[in-house]
Design a protein around this motif. Structure first.
Motif, short mmCIF file in Angstrom:
data_model
loop_
_atom_site.label_atom_id
_atom_site.label_comp_id
_atom_site.label_asym_id
_atom_site.label_seq_id
_atom_site.Cartn_x
_atom_site.Cartn_y
_atom_site.Cartn_z
N ALA A 1 0.84 -1.20 0.00
CA ALA A 1 0.00 0.00 0.00
C ALA A 1 0.87 1.26 0.00
O ALA A 1 0.58 2.23 -0.71
CB ALA A 1 -0.92 -0.01 1.21
N LYS A 2 1.95 1.23 0.77
CA LYS A 2 2.85 2.38 0.83
C LYS A 2 3.51 2.62 -0.53
O LYS A 2 3.56 3.74 -1.01
CB LYS A 2 3.90 2.14 1.91
CG LYS A 2 4.76 3.34 2.20
CD LYS A 2 5.66 3.10 3.39
CE LYS A 2 6.45 4.35 3.69
NZ LYS A 2 7.28 4.19 4.88
N VAL A 3 3.98 1.55 -1.16
CA VAL A 3 4.62 1.67 -2.47
C VAL A 3 3.64 2.19 -3.52
O VAL A 3 3.96 3.05 -4.33
CB VAL A 3 5.20 0.30 -2.92
CG1 VAL A 3 5.63 0.33 -4.37
CG2 VAL A 3 6.36 -0.12 -2.03
N LEU A 4 2.42 1.65 -3.48
CA LEU A 4 1.42 2.00 -4.49
C LEU A 4 0.64 3.27 -4.15
O LEU A 4 -0.19 3.72 -4.96
CB LEU A 4 0.44 0.83 -4.66
CG LEU A 4 1.05 -0.45 -5.21
CD1 LEU A 4 0.05 -1.60 -5.13
CD2 LEU A 4 1.52 -0.25 -6.64
N ARG A 5 0.87 3.80 -2.96
CA ARG A 5 0.12 4.97 -2.48
C ARG A 5 -1.38 4.69 -2.50
O ARG A 5 -2.19 5.49 -2.98
CB ARG A 5 0.49 6.22 -3.29
CG ARG A 5 1.93 6.65 -3.08
CD ARG A 5 2.28 7.92 -3.83
NE ARG A 5 2.04 7.86 -5.26
CZ ARG A 5 2.93 7.43 -6.16
NH1 ARG A 5 4.10 7.00 -5.79
NH2 ARG A 5 2.62 7.43 -7.45
N LEU A 6 -1.72 3.52 -1.97
CA LEU A 6 -3.11 3.10 -1.83
C LEU A 6 -3.36 2.73 -0.38
O LEU A 6 -2.43 2.58 0.40
CB LEU A 6 -3.39 1.86 -2.70
CG LEU A 6 -3.24 1.98 -4.21
CD1 LEU A 6 -3.36 0.61 -4.86
CD2 LEU A 6 -4.29 2.93 -4.76
N SER A 7 -4.61 2.56 -0.03
CA SER A 7 -4.92 2.07 1.31
C SER A 7 -4.72 0.55 1.34
O SER A 7 -4.74 -0.11 0.30
CB SER A 7 -6.38 2.40 1.67
OG SER A 7 -7.26 1.66 0.85
N GLN A 8 -4.51 0.01 2.53
CA GLN A 8 -4.36 -1.44 2.66
C GLN A 8 -5.61 -2.17 2.19
O GLN A 8 -5.51 -3.17 1.48
CB GLN A 8 -3.99 -1.80 4.11
CG GLN A 8 -3.80 -3.29 4.35
CD GLN A 8 -5.11 -4.01 4.62
OE1 GLN A 8 -6.02 -3.47 5.24
NE2 GLN A 8 -5.22 -5.23 4.11
N PRO A 9 -6.83 -1.68 2.50
CA PRO A 9 -8.02 -2.36 1.98
C PRO A 9 -8.08 -2.34 0.44
O PRO A 9 -8.55 -3.31 -0.18
CB PRO A 9 -9.19 -1.56 2.58
CG PRO A 9 -8.64 -0.99 3.84
CD PRO A 9 -7.20 -0.67 3.51
N ALA A 10 -7.59 -1.27 -0.18
CA ALA A 10 -7.57 -1.22 -1.65
C ALA A 10 -6.60 -2.26 -2.19
O ALA A 10 -6.88 -2.92 -3.21
CB ALA A 10 -7.18 0.17 -2.13
N VAL A 11 -5.47 -2.45 -1.53
CA VAL A 11 -4.51 -3.47 -1.94
C VAL A 11 -5.13 -4.86 -1.77
O VAL A 11 -4.99 -5.72 -2.64
CB VAL A 11 -3.19 -3.34 -1.15
CG1 VAL A 11 -2.29 -4.55 -1.38
CG2 VAL A 11 -2.47 -2.06 -1.54
N ALA A 12 -5.83 -5.08 -0.66
CA ALA A 12 -6.48 -6.37 -0.42
C ALA A 12 -7.48 -6.69 -1.53
O ALA A 12 -7.53 -7.82 -2.04
CB ALA A 12 -7.17 -6.38 0.94
N LYS A 13 -8.24 -5.69 -1.93
CA LYS A 13 -9.22 -5.87 -3.02
C LYS A 13 -8.51 -6.16 -4.34
O LYS A 13 -8.93 -7.02 -5.11
CB LYS A 13 -10.10 -4.61 -3.13
CG LYS A 13 -11.25 -4.75 -4.05
CD LYS A 13 -12.29 -5.66 -3.46
CE LYS A 13 -13.56 -5.59 -4.25
NZ LYS A 13 -14.53 -6.57 -3.81
N ALA A 14 -7.44 -5.43 -4.61
CA ALA A 14 -6.68 -5.65 -5.84
C ALA A 14 -6.09 -7.05 -5.86
O ALA A 14 -6.07 -7.71 -6.91
CB ALA A 14 -5.58 -4.60 -5.96
N LEU A 15 -5.63 -7.53 -4.71
CA LEU A 15 -5.07 -8.89 -4.63
C LEU A 15 -6.15 -9.94 -4.87
O LEU A 15 -5.88 -10.98 -5.48
CB LEU A 15 -4.39 -9.11 -3.28
CG LEU A 15 -3.03 -8.44 -3.13
CD1 LEU A 15 -2.58 -8.45 -1.67
CD2 LEU A 15 -2.00 -9.12 -4.02
N GLN A 16 -7.37 -9.68 -4.41
CA GLN A 16 -8.48 -10.60 -4.68
C GLN A 16 -8.72 -10.71 -6.18
O GLN A 16 -8.90 -11.80 -6.72
CB GLN A 16 -9.77 -10.13 -4.01
CG GLN A 16 -9.84 -10.39 -2.54
CD GLN A 16 -11.14 -9.87 -1.94
OE1 GLN A 16 -11.74 -8.91 -2.44
NE2 GLN A 16 -11.58 -10.50 -0.86
#
Length: 152
Positions: free
Chosen positions: A48-63
C-alpha cells in the motif's frame, strides 16, 4: 507558422485503437501478476505504501489478481490468446509470436455435449489462435505460418 497535418486515415486510427486496447489489457494482466509476486515478498501494508493506496484497496486488488492465471513457464503469456494480444499491442514481433505459437503446449480441443454446448474451456487450445485472427490480433499470414510450421 502552423503546419497542416493530415488526420490519420481510418485504418491507421483503427490500428491505433486496437493496439491501445490490447496494450491496456496486457498491462493490467502484468500489473495483477506483479501484485501476486509482490505479495509473496511484501505485506499488504508495505505494498500500500509503495502504491500509495490504502491497505483495503490493496487487499481488493489482490483478490482480483488471484483470478489471473500465471504465465506458462517458458512463455510470456498464460494463453495463445494473450500471446496474440501482446503482438497486437506491439510488445512482441511477428517472428516471436509465430515461434511461441508454434511451441505452445496446446490443450486438447474442447468437448461438446449432445446439445452442442462446450463442456470445457477453450483457453490454451488452438481455438485461441483461430479467435485471434477473428479478433484482428494476428493476420492470416501469421496464422498460415503457424499452421505450416506445426504441420512440418
Amino acid at each position: 507558422m502552423s503546419q497542416n497535418v493530415d488526420p490519420p486515415r481510418d485504418e491507421d486510427l483503427a490500428g491505433q485503437l486496437l493496439r491501445s486496447k490490447e496494450l491496456v489489457e496486457v498491462a493490467l494482466l502484468d500489473y495483477k501478476r506483479t501484485l501476486k509476486a509482490a505479495h509473496r515478498q511484501m505485506t499488504q501494508v508495505q505494498m500500500a505504501k509503495v502504491l500509495r493506496l490504502s491497505q483495503p484497496a490493496v487487499a481488493k486488488a489482490l483478490q482480483r489478481a488471484a483470478k489471473v492465471p500465471d504465465a506458462v513457464q517458458g512463455f510470456g503469456a498464460a494463453s495463445p490468446h494473450e500471446l496474440c494480444q501482446r503482438f497486437a499491442a506491439g510488445l512482441i514481433g511477428r517472428e516471436e509470436v509465430i515461434c511461441e505459437l508454434v511451441a505452445w503446449p496446446y490443450r486438447s480441443a474442447p468437448k461438446f455435449n449432445e446439445f452442442g454446448e462446450l463442456e470445457s474451456d477453450i483457453a490454451g487450445t488452438f481455438i485461441d489462435v483461430d479467435n485471434a485472427v477473428s479478433f484482428g490480433l494476428i493476420d492470416e499470414s501469421i496464422y498460415e505460418d503457424v499452421l505450416k510450421r506445426l504441420t512440418a
